[in-house]
Design a protein around this motif. Structure first.
Motif, PDB file in Angstrom:
ATOM      1  N   ILE A  34       0.843  -1.203   0.000  1.00  0.00           N
ATOM      2  CA  ILE A  34       0.000   0.000   0.000  1.00  0.00           C
ATOM      3  C   ILE A  34       0.878   1.253   0.000  1.00  0.00           C
ATOM      4  N   ILE A  35       1.913   1.250   0.825  1.00  0.00           N
ATOM      5  CA  ILE A  35       2.821   2.405   0.893  1.00  0.00           C
ATOM      6  C   ILE A  35       3.507   2.626  -0.461  1.00  0.00           C
ATOM      7  N   THR A  36       3.941   1.546  -1.091  1.00  0.00           N
ATOM      8  CA  THR A  36       4.567   1.645  -2.417  1.00  0.00           C
ATOM      9  C   THR A  36       3.604   2.239  -3.426  1.00  0.00           C
ATOM     10  N   ALA A  37       2.358   1.765  -3.419  1.00  0.00           N
ATOM     11  CA  ALA A  37       1.349   2.283  -4.351  1.00  0.00           C
ATOM     12  C   ALA A  37       1.107   3.775  -4.136  1.00  0.00           C
ATOM     13  N   LYS A  38       1.016   4.183  -2.873  1.00  0.00           N
ATOM     14  CA  LYS A  38       0.799   5.597  -2.558  1.00  0.00           C
ATOM     15  C   LYS A  38       1.976   6.453  -3.030  1.00  0.00           C
ATOM     16  N   ASN A  39       3.211   5.963  -2.810  1.00  0.00           N
ATOM     17  CA  ASN A  39       4.385   6.731  -3.242  1.00  0.00           C
ATOM     18  C   ASN A  39       4.466   6.821  -4.758  1.00  0.00           C
ATOM     19  N   LEU A  40       4.078   5.766  -5.456  1.00  0.00           N
ATOM     20  CA  LEU A  40       4.017   5.814  -6.922  1.00  0.00           C
ATOM     21  C   LEU A  40       2.996   6.855  -7.371  1.00  0.00           C
ATOM     22  N   ILE A  97      -2.386   2.685  -9.611  1.00  0.00           N
ATOM     23  CA  ILE A  97      -3.763   2.172  -9.646  1.00  0.00           C
ATOM     24  C   ILE A  97      -3.763   0.659  -9.848  1.00  0.00           C
ATOM     25  N   ASN A  98      -2.884   0.163 -10.712  1.00  0.00           N
ATOM     26  CA  ASN A  98      -2.799  -1.288 -10.912  1.00  0.00           C
ATOM     27  C   ASN A  98      -2.439  -1.999  -9.615  1.00  0.00           C
ATOM     28  N   GLU A  99      -1.507  -1.411  -8.854  1.00  0.00           N
ATOM     29  CA  GLU A  99      -1.077  -2.028  -7.594  1.00  0.00           C
ATOM     30  C   GLU A  99      -2.186  -1.995  -6.543  1.00  0.00           C
ATOM     31  N   ILE A 100      -2.838  -0.837  -6.390  1.00  0.00           N
ATOM     32  CA  ILE A 100      -3.876  -0.733  -5.357  1.00  0.00           C
ATOM     33  C   ILE A 100      -5.104  -1.562  -5.749  1.00  0.00           C
ATOM     34  N   HIS A 105     -15.031   1.685 -14.528  1.00  0.00           N
ATOM     35  CA  HIS A 105     -14.669   3.078 -14.222  1.00  0.00           C
ATOM     36  C   HIS A 105     -15.076   3.477 -12.801  1.00  0.00           C
ATOM     37  N   GLN A 106     -16.204   2.949 -12.345  1.00  0.00           N
ATOM     38  CA  GLN A 106     -16.661   3.281 -10.989  1.00  0.00           C
ATOM     39  C   GLN A 106     -15.677   2.725  -9.951  1.00  0.00           C
ATOM     40  N   PHE A 107     -15.217   1.489 -10.175  1.00  0.00           N
ATOM     41  CA  PHE A 107     -14.268   0.882  -9.249  1.00  0.00           C
ATOM     42  C   PHE A 107     -12.924   1.609  -9.312  1.00  0.00           C
ATOM     43  N   ASN A 108     -12.505   2.011 -10.515  1.00  0.00           N
ATOM     44  CA  ASN A 108     -11.251   2.755 -10.659  1.00  0.00           C
ATOM     45  C   ASN A 108     -11.324   4.100  -9.941  1.00  0.00           C
ATOM     46  N   ALA A 109     -12.507   4.731  -9.974  1.00  0.00           N
ATOM     47  CA  ALA A 109     -12.687   5.994  -9.253  1.00  0.00           C
ATOM     48  C   ALA A 109     -12.540   5.773  -7.743  1.00  0.00           C
ATOM     49  N   LEU A 110     -13.047   4.631  -7.271  1.00  0.00           N
ATOM     50  CA  LEU A 110     -12.903   4.278  -5.857  1.00  0.00           C
ATOM     51  C   LEU A 110     -11.421   4.119  -5.500  1.00  0.00           C
ATOM     52  N   LEU A 111     -10.654   3.484  -6.393  1.00  0.00           N
ATOM     53  CA  LEU A 111      -9.227   3.269  -6.144  1.00  0.00           C
ATOM     54  C   LEU A 111      -8.487   4.603  -6.038  1.00  0.00           C
ATOM     55  N   ILE A 112      -8.844   5.545  -6.897  1.00  0.00           N
ATOM     56  CA  ILE A 112      -8.198   6.862  -6.860  1.00  0.00           C
ATOM     57  C   ILE A 112      -8.529   7.573  -5.546  1.00  0.00           C
ATOM     58  N   SER A 113      -9.784   7.457  -5.112  1.00  0.00           N
ATOM     59  CA  SER A 113     -10.159   8.100  -3.839  1.00  0.00           C
ATOM     60  C   SER A 113      -9.428   7.438  -2.667  1.00  0.00           C
ATOM     61  N   ASN A 128      -5.934   8.825  -2.659  1.00  0.00           N
ATOM     62  CA  ASN A 128      -5.954  10.225  -2.225  1.00  0.00           C
ATOM     63  C   ASN A 128      -6.185  10.361  -0.731  1.00  0.00           C
ATOM     64  N   GLU A 129      -7.009   9.482  -0.171  1.00  0.00           N
ATOM     65  CA  GLU A 129      -7.483   9.653   1.205  1.00  0.00           C
ATOM     66  C   GLU A 129      -6.816   8.741   2.230  1.00  0.00           C
ATOM     67  N   LEU A 130      -5.826   7.960   1.812  1.00  0.00           N
ATOM     68  CA  LEU A 130      -5.147   7.081   2.764  1.00  0.00           C
ATOM     69  C   LEU A 130      -4.660   7.863   3.977  1.00  0.00           C
ATOM     70  N   PRO A 131      -4.697   7.275   5.157  1.00  0.00           N
ATOM     71  CA  PRO A 131      -4.158   7.955   6.347  1.00  0.00           C
ATOM     72  C   PRO A 131      -2.740   8.447   6.111  1.00  0.00           C
ATOM     73  N   SER A 132      -2.411   9.570   6.710  1.00  0.00           N
ATOM     74  CA  SER A 132      -1.132  10.245   6.484  1.00  0.00           C
ATOM     75  C   SER A 132       0.057   9.399   6.939  1.00  0.00           C
ATOM     76  N   PHE A 133       1.132   9.479   6.174  1.00  0.00           N
ATOM     77  CA  PHE A 133       2.370   8.798   6.535  1.00  0.00           C
ATOM     78  C   PHE A 133       3.113   9.526   7.658  1.00  0.00           C
ATOM     79  N   ASP A 134       2.581  10.668   8.092  1.00  0.00           N
ATOM     80  CA  ASP A 134       3.173  11.359   9.244  1.00  0.00           C
ATOM     81  C   ASP A 134       2.809  10.651  10.557  1.00  0.00           C
ATOM     82  N   GLN A 135       1.801   9.806  10.511  1.00  0.00           N
ATOM     83  CA  GLN A 135       1.388   9.068  11.703  1.00  0.00           C
ATOM     84  C   GLN A 135       2.431   8.002  12.061  1.00  0.00           C
ATOM     85  N   SER A 136       2.395   7.563  13.306  1.00  0.00           N
ATOM     86  CA  SER A 136       3.279   6.472  13.713  1.00  0.00           C
ATOM     87  C   SER A 136       2.873   5.199  12.978  1.00  0.00           C
ATOM     88  N   ILE A 137       3.787   4.275  12.885  1.00  0.00           N
ATOM     89  CA  ILE A 137       3.497   3.017  12.198  1.00  0.00           C
ATOM     90  C   ILE A 137       2.338   2.287  12.871  1.00  0.00           C
TER      91      ILE A 137
END
Length: 603
Positions: free
Chosen positions: A394-400, A410-413, A441-449, A452-461
């Motif tokens: 998940i972290i890799t996908a977000k950084n990509l 999107i392919n990874e997530i 397309h509806q599912f792909n839109a969900l993946l993009i959201s 975009n909305e994943l919890p911040s990486f500033d949080q503790s592990i």
């Protein structure tokens, strides 16, 4: 405009079994595209036959398509075929003829991630006290499958590492098991069980696919005949990275009637020995096999001579000399930094500013291996806080996604989310659903959201793990709790205090402050850059590259560590920057590289 010199003309007019040794920056991809056009113009390929153009990676395949389009204004179309070697073998040999192997073999599926081969043998069981524990499925714990430490061979040599070689023997990623660890016959029996079970389920890796393809060709000559009619001309780019199995497949095709086959590459850029890449096979055909016609491309259209002269230090003295062609030589084509424990960031800042002032846009900072790369990024030692692979994926996908590689992200997530939604389904079912969902397309839109909305990486592990599992459960509408399997006990790869540190500290994006990528050398292979900064290690280690490695005093073909250096130093068009430990004197630098460089004084 395509510059047609003597070397290029000789290659374009060659037919039969051809091997082309192309130096860095030689315009190899454009020359291959020109060969395709040349064959089409001469109508040497029948109406219903085509040219197969194969390469080691998707990026190299895409570059060939782009070069062809640039020269013709068209795309390479059917009946021609452009793909990776793995894809070609899967599509035209393994998958269509898999049923010829054995009726007990399941419908085949090429695995994207081979760790499923390990997971399929794992199980959970209750001990006598009623506690749930992790274990292995039968018969892997039986005496017939135990190593000399009295544990299952599985723990020493997991299924994902087992490979079948061209001579039908078994290996662990090309290596034989250690006699002091396991009896040879027990190892063979273990491998047979693993592969027979795997194949019966139709689960095959790309390595398995190559072995199966070779077996099919040897047992069914008609397949060779059909392929030779379908593709009377096969061109293989990056051929120095072909595995023994891949070489054997194309040798079998040639033996059974394929008249025209070309291997194109540069053995000095072979970096994938861990994947059984074997530059020696390329060199053998180039130098000693009389049935192959050998050609060279020795004009470098990328780098000034000062840069070429440095990476040529790694070549043999009797190799064809590489000459710069129409490249501008600058006073600062080569610059040297000296680092100490305090000035790494000063060096990176100076390099960033230098690139910015000179309008260099395609730049990269590289190091050998992840340890030095992570140090340059300010990361701590790699920690493994989860037993599950999902959080890191998940972290890799977000950084990509954050880095602009939207398609791959999107392919990874998508793969991750579908594995969570259909967690009780078999691999074949999930892969079929994944294929269908690519057009949803509806599912792909969900993946993009989600991205975009994943919890911040500033949080503790610890907090990020808890919040992300809750977030995904809601987003995906799951009726169960996701478990990232957060570790609780200290181990070699896990310090408990990591849980209170931020995700960013351990898994942050691989860029400098001005967004210059900081990567390993493998990640710039095949690229053409405006500039590169290469950090050399201070201490000798099997995974390090040193100042003293930039040489070929024995006049032999270099090992993979030196070939890594060769690849890194041959990338830039305008600036080659190298950083060495400050224990290397100015005199040593000038003696090795000459006076045509600039040493940057930084405290």
């Amino acid at each position: 405009m395509y510059d047609l010199n003597e070397e290029r003309s000789a290659y374009l007019n060659a037919r039969g079994k051809v091997i082309l040794n192309a130096c860095p920056g030689s315009g190899k991809t454009t020359t291959i595209a020109r060969k395709i056009i040349h064959l089409q113009e001469l109508n040497e390929i029948g109406d219903y036959s085509g040219i197969a153009c194969l390469s080691f990676t998707n990026s190299a395949k895409d570059e060939l398509n782009e070069a062809y389009t640039k020269l013709t204004g068209k795309v390479i179309q059917f009946p021609n075929h452009v793909s990776t070697i793995d894809s070609f073998i899967n599509k035209f040999i393994t998958l269509p003829f898999y049923n010829l192997l054995n009726r007990n073999f399941g419908r085949p599926k090429i695995l994207d991630h081979i760790n499923i081969l390990d997971d399929m043998w794992k199980t959970r069981y209750q001990d006598k006290k009623g506690n749930w524990k992790d274990g292995l499925k039968r018969p892997l714990n039986n005496d017939g499958y135990k190593a000399k430490n009295n544990r299952s061979v599985y723990h020493l040599y997991p299924p994902s590492d087992i490979r079948i070689e061209p001579n039908n023997s078994y290996s662990i990623n090309g290596n034989q098991p250690l006699a002091e660890k396991v009896d040879k016959q027990i190892f063979v029996n273990y491998c047979k069980l693993i592969k027979q079970t795997q194949f019966s389920k139709g689960l095959i890796s790309t390595s398995d696919s190559a072995y199966i393809a070779l077996h099919l060709l040897r047992k069914n000559p008609k397949i060779c005949e059909w392929l030779s009619l379908r593709f009377p001309y096969i061109i293989i780019d990056e051929a120095q990275d072909n595995s023994l199995l891949q070489h054997a497949i194309f040798e079998e095709l040639s033996k059974q009637g394929l008249k025209n086959i070309e291997l194109i590459g540069d053995p000095y850029q072979s970096l994938y020995e861990w994947r059984d890449a074997t530059p020696n096979e390329f060199l053998k055909k180039y130098s000693t096999q009389s049935d192959w016609q050998s050609f060279d491309l020795s004009d470098n259209r990328r780098s000034p001579q000062s840069i070429i002269d440095i990476f040529s230090l790694l070549r043999k003295s009797d190799d064809v000399k590489i000459n710069s062609l129409n490249c501008i030589e600058k006073e600062t084509s080569v610059i040297i930094y000296k680092y100490n424990v305090n000035n790494f960031q000063s060096i990176i800042s100076h390099y960033e500013n230098f690139c910015d002032e000179n309008f260099y846009t395609q730049n990269n900072i590289v190091a050998r291996g992840n340890a030095l790369k992570n140090f340059l990024l300010g990361k701590k030692l790699e920690q493994v806080p989860w037993s599950s692979e999902i959080p890191k994926e998940i972290i890799t996908a977000k950084n990509l996604f954050s880095g602009g590689d939207i398609k791959t992200a999107i392919n990874e997530i998508r793969r991750i989310c579908l594995s969570l939604i259909y967690n009780n389904s078999d691999y074949h079912t999930v892969k079929d659903i994944e294929k269908q969902k690519k057009e949803d397309h509806q599912f792909n839109a969900l993946l993009i959201s989600i991205l975009n909305e994943l919890p911040s990486f500033d949080q503790s592990i610890a907090d990020w793990s808890s919040n992300t599992t809750s977030f995904l459960k809601v987003k995906l509408g799951l009726d169960y709790d996701i478990d990232f399997k957060l570790r609780k006990r200290k181990s070699k790869n896990f310090d408990k205090k990591t849980l209170s540190e931020s995700v960013n500290l351990h898994f942050k994006k691989s860029y400098s402050e001005l967004n210059i990528p900081i990567t390993t050398i493998h990640q710039v292979k095949g690229r053409s850059l405006d500039s590169i900064l290469v950090f050399f290690n201070e201490n000798k280690h099997k995974d390090n590259i040193l100042f003293n490695d930039i040489c070929n005093d024995d006049n032999i073909f270099p090992n993979e560590a030196k070939r890594l250096i060769y690849v890194a130093l041959s990338r830039p068009k305008s600036l080659l920057a190298m950083a060495f430990p400050d224990t290397i004197s100015d005199e040593e630098i000038y003696t090795k590289f000459g006076q045509n460089l600039k040493i940057i004084p930084l405290k």
